[in-house]
Scaffold this active site. Structure first.
Site, mmCIF file in Angstrom:
data_model
loop_
_atom_site.group_PDB
_atom_site.id
_atom_site.type_symbol
_atom_site.label_atom_id
_atom_site.label_comp_id
_atom_site.label_asym_id
_atom_site.label_seq_id
_atom_site.Cartn_x
_atom_site.Cartn_y
_atom_site.Cartn_z
ATOM 1 N N HIS A 62 0.755 55.413 83.452
ATOM 2 C CA HIS A 62 0.068 56.693 83.545
ATOM 3 C C HIS A 62 -1.362 56.429 84.019
ATOM 4 O O HIS A 62 -2.475 57.373 83.641
ATOM 5 C CB HIS A 62 -0.059 57.334 82.231
ATOM 6 N N ASN A 140 6.452 63.594 78.533
ATOM 7 C CA ASN A 140 6.497 63.626 80.078
ATOM 8 C C ASN A 140 7.255 65.032 80.434
ATOM 9 O O ASN A 140 7.683 65.750 79.469
ATOM 10 C CB ASN A 140 7.041 62.334 80.554
ATOM 11 N N TYR A 350 0.322 52.619 72.017
ATOM 12 C CA TYR A 350 -0.581 53.669 72.592
ATOM 13 C C TYR A 350 -1.985 53.430 71.966
ATOM 14 O O TYR A 350 -3.173 53.188 72.840
ATOM 15 C CB TYR A 350 -0.280 55.228 72.323
#
Length: 529
Positions: A62, A140, A350
């Site tokens: 990303h 997404n 994350y």
């Protein structure tokens, strides 16, 4: 010499960085084969922790992104029922209640300055600045994923990233991995169709991908999936259309978003949810926790719960878009995790990668900090510039419990959600894998022009691959749908170059001397959900 090196490489055993043999590189250790995962997954934690630190300072995935500010407005109901029946999350309760948001759109595999026309999933991450703190809904544009176990995430990304020797993305490396990963057939079907290249960020869907939970005031949990539907409509690009745009502008999606907001044409999305009871649902031919599967609308209807409007551009790209940090574990009261293994792996990865990439105090940055007052006993770390202390807190007390002026635990506002968990610790995949049925169904639900584009893109990428990879992919695609596999096989066996584009890799840049004719919009996208 080369032969000896190749023979040695193929016989080498996989180990971790400590030199320990890795005997199972497919499954994390879980309670039963459906999860939840356990913290003593040493190989997974070591593997994913190293993976999170592979790039400095760019995001590992990303990296290319654009963002905007706006608000979310709740509807207060779900169907004819009050939403409080399913969740006590405050941002959903009142009709018309608005919550500030920041959204970051992105491509996944390619670097920070890559063209926005490349075939790639698109990230759709929303940060809600709620009265109870931040909620990050990270997903997404496609509603499923390639894999279901987080142990395979570094391998997946490595296969899609450039070759470590040539630094070129290579379709053979991609399909070498995919051909050995049958669960990826569904995602590949979407990715190589026009759905793999959204026209821009305003004209694409978003999805939470993973299964989450909602929890009501009584502590009752429900499985939930999230879907963002653009009110501007949906448009995807053929390969030719994407290449024509790329030849003139490789920032087209960022430019489109910025200029639309600057001109007062504020993009909107409606948020839909799908809700089912929190159990295994044996009536389904797939596990509802499997992120490679759709919950079809016909079986589990989409229900609107609010809308989002983006009405303000960033004032500083780096400070707001590049340093924006999201995590799937960032949930507020009334929202919870399911036992989806991929979700639980993402929840560690994350936030871990943000501490590495931005710094241990990344939550003190304005774009990441909650809109409510923060009071913690966490101190110091790289680039701390203020202390998150309570109002009137004794500055000498940075621990809890305390009777001399320390912070106190917050009162609970509802019953705890206490799902019962029992089972043997195992390294196994889920039982209802059903890797091919939905991929075939998606193929059949596509419009004719979408199927044609899918076949063309698959054939063009597979043609340069070695025969064993081609044969395995044809076998897997045939299990999805007989016509699907046959058309790819026929394309691979054809010597007529006019039937396919001349470029090697439609998932990356085109390398061709052919003039690209002006593309026409062939048709509207299907609704394969």
């Amino acid at each position: 010499m080369n032969h000896e090196r190749e023979e040695r490489a193929t016989s080498e055993q996989l180990t971790n960085r400590q030199g320990h043999p890795v005997t199972d590189n497919q499954n994390v250790r879980t309670v039963g084969n459906r999860g939840p995962t356990t913290l003593e997954n040493y190989d997974f934690l070591e593997k994913i922790s190293h993976f999170d630190r592979e790039r400095i300072p760019e995001r590992v995935v990303h990296a290319r992104g654009a963002g905007a500010h706006g608000y979310f407005e709740a509807y207060g109901t779900i169907g004819d029922e009050p939403i409080s029946k399913y969740t006590r999350a405050k941002l959903f309760q009142e009709k018309g209640k608005q919550t500030p948001v920041f959204v970051r759109f992105s491509s996944v595999v390619h670097g920070g300055h890559s063209p926005e026309t490349l075939r790639d999933p698109r990230g759709f991450a929303v940060k809600f600045y709620t009265e109870d703190g931040n909620w990050d809904l990270v997903g997404n544009n496609l509603k499923i994923f390639f894999i279901r176990d987080p142990l395979k995430f570094p391998d997946l990304v490595h296969a899609f990233k450039p070759d470590p020797v040539t630094n070129l993305q290579d379709g053979e490396r991609i399909f070498d991995f995919i051909s050995q990963t049958p669960e990826a057939m569904h995602m590949i079907t979407f990715l190589f169709s026009p759905w793999g290249i959204p026209a821009n960020y305003r004209l694409m869907q978003g999805s939470g991908v993973n299964t989450y939970k909602w929890v009501n005031k009584d502590g009752e949990g429900f499985l939930v999936k999230y879907h963002w539907e653009p009110k501007q409509g949906i448009k995807n690009l053929t390969q030719e259309e994407a290449e024509q745009i790329q030849g003139k502008n490789f920032n087209h999606a960022t430019q489109d978003l910025y200029e639309a907001i600057e001109n007062g044409d504020f993009p909107e999305w409606e948020l839909f949810v799908q809700i089912i009871s929190d159990d295994e649902h044996p009536e389904l031919d797939y596990d509802p926790l499997d992120p490679t599967k759709l919950w079809y609308k016909d079986d589990i209807p989409w229900q609107p719960v609010g809308k989002m409007v983006l009405n303000k551009n960033p004032e500083n790209y780096f400070a707001e878009v590049e340093q924006a940090a999201f995590g799937t574990g960032v949930l507020v009261d009334g929202l919870d995790f399911s036992d989806d293994k991929l979700l639980q792996g993402r929840t560690f990865s994350y936030s871990d990668t943000q501490r590495y990439r931005v710094g241990s105090n990344y939550l003190q940055l304005p774009i990441n900090s909650p809109k409510k007052h923060v009071a913690t006993n966490q101190r110091d770390g790289q680039m701390e510039y203020h202390v998150d202390k309570g109002k009137g807190q004794n500055p000498h007390v940075n621990y809890e419990p305390s009777i001399i002026g320390g912070l106190k635990e917050a009162p609970k506002e509802g019953k705890d959600h206490t799902p019962y968990v029992e089972g043997e610790l195992k390294r196994e995949s889920i039982e209802r894998q059903n890797n091919f049925t939905q991929a075939g169904e998606t193929y059949r639900r596509f419009s004719n022009w979408e199927r044609d584009e899918l076949i063309k893109n698959l054939v063009n990428t597979l043609k340069p691959c070695r025969a064993e990879i081609q044969n395995t992919m044809v076998e897997l695609l045939t299990k999805c749908d007989e016509e699907y596999g046959k058309r790819v096989e026929d394309g691979l066996n054809s010597d007529n170059d006019d039937e396919t584009l001349s470029h090697r890799n439609p998932i990356g840049n085109k390398d061709s001397d052919d003039a690209v004719k002006k593309a026409e919009q062939i048709g509207h996208p299907s609704d394969p959900y």
